[in-house]
Enzyme design. Structure first.
Site, PDB file in Angstrom:
ATOM      1  N   ASP A  43       0.856  -1.183   0.000  1.00 48.56           N
ATOM      2  CA  ASP A  43       0.000   0.000   0.000  1.00 48.56           C
ATOM      3  C   ASP A  43       0.889   1.229   0.000  1.00 48.56           C
ATOM      4  O   ASP A  43       1.931   1.259   0.658  1.00 48.56           O
ATOM      5  CB  ASP A  43      -0.969  -0.008   1.182  1.00 48.56           C
ATOM      6  N   ASP A 137      -9.458   4.580   6.228  1.00 41.28           N
ATOM      7  CA  ASP A 137      -8.267   4.591   7.081  1.00 41.28           C
ATOM      8  C   ASP A 137      -8.629   5.233   8.418  1.00 41.28           C
ATOM      9  O   ASP A 137      -8.650   6.459   8.551  1.00 41.28           O
ATOM     10  CB  ASP A 137      -7.156   5.374   6.377  1.00 41.28           C
ATOM     11  N   GLU A 139      -7.501   5.946  11.784  1.00 37.35           N
ATOM     12  CA  GLU A 139      -6.370   6.103  12.702  1.00 37.35           C
ATOM     13  C   GLU A 139      -6.234   7.578  13.043  1.00 37.35           C
ATOM     14  O   GLU A 139      -6.973   8.418  12.521  1.00 37.35           O
ATOM     15  CB  GLU A 139      -5.088   5.568  12.073  1.00 37.35           C
TER      16      GLU A 139
END
Length: 243
Positions: A43, A137, A139
């Protein structure tokens, strides 16, 4: 969540059973370890050129995930070029990830990314969108005005709105997060992602998902990000494996 690691080498002194533990730096082969025959991938969050993907393809890397939405809440133009290059090189398992900004509307961000990618269609390999799945994502977001804040219930609802916006457009979607990040951002009781695939990080440099611990309603993962420093084909990237 990243962590430091100490590897001890125990020395046996003749005639005396004495163990001495000395810290040593693991070799490059340790950092880059892959041991299974599962499908591997990388990624990336920057533009990657075609010759790199050709090298990855010949090295049996069959999957790629590219950032298509910045943590600042804007479209990442590099995603289009990177998707084209990966598909041209024969890597057809292509995916994108969206790094959401809590300070902006959830559905608008998802729709903006989908529209930005669709504007460059059609893609090689007969792909209308250029990708198979969108990953959220989840986080810590360090960008100004985009942090999650302390309201776990609000954060959980925001994630649900992102997931709903993707499914409303007929897109496959999943969640990238760790137990630590998920519970710190959305709370241990938040299970809005449980019905979607999970991509989780654990930098133990072992391409096996046997280390997984249930959280957030997930009982099994789909992808593991097992290294944050994979050096291959002239780039250093995160390395992933299908579970």
């Amino acid at each position: 969540m990243k962590f430091s690691m100490r590897v001890s080498v125990c020395l046996l002194v003749a005639l005396v059973a004495v163990a001495s533990c000395l810290p040593v730096r693991p070799s490059s082969s340790f950092w880059n370890a892959t041991v299974s025959n599962a499908i591997h991938g990388v990624d990336v969050s920057s533009d990657v050129y075609g010759n790199t993907f050709s090298c990855l393809k010949s090295s049996n890397y069959g999957m790629m995930i590219v950032r298509a939405w910045h943590s600042t809440g804007v479209f990442d133009d590099n995603a289009i070029h990177t998707l084209y290059n990966a598909l041209d090189a024969g890597i057809t398992d292509t995916n994108v990830y969206l790094f959401p900004c809590k300070g902006k509307d959830a559905a608008s961000q998802m729709n903006g990314m989908i529209a930005g990618l669709a504007a460059s269609a059609p893609y090689p390999a007969g792909k209308t969108d250029g990708y198979d799945r969108i990953w959220l994502d989840i986080e810590t977001n360090p960008s100004s005005g985009c942090g999650w804040g302390s309201d776990l219930s609000s954060n959980c609802q925001f994630i649900k709105e992102l997931l709903d916006a993707a499914t409303a457009k007929g897109k496959k979607v999943g969640v990238y997060t760790s137990k630590y990040m998920w519970e710190g951002i959305a709370g241990s009781s938040c299970t809005v992602g449980a019905g979607y695939p999970l991509w989780y990080p654990h930098y133990d440099f072992v391409d096996s998902c046997s280390d997984f611990t249930s959280f957030g309603g997930w009982t099994s993962p789909t992808i593991k990000q097992f290294s944050d420093r994979k050096s291959i084909c002239g780039i250093t990237s995160d390395a992933d494996v299908y579970c």
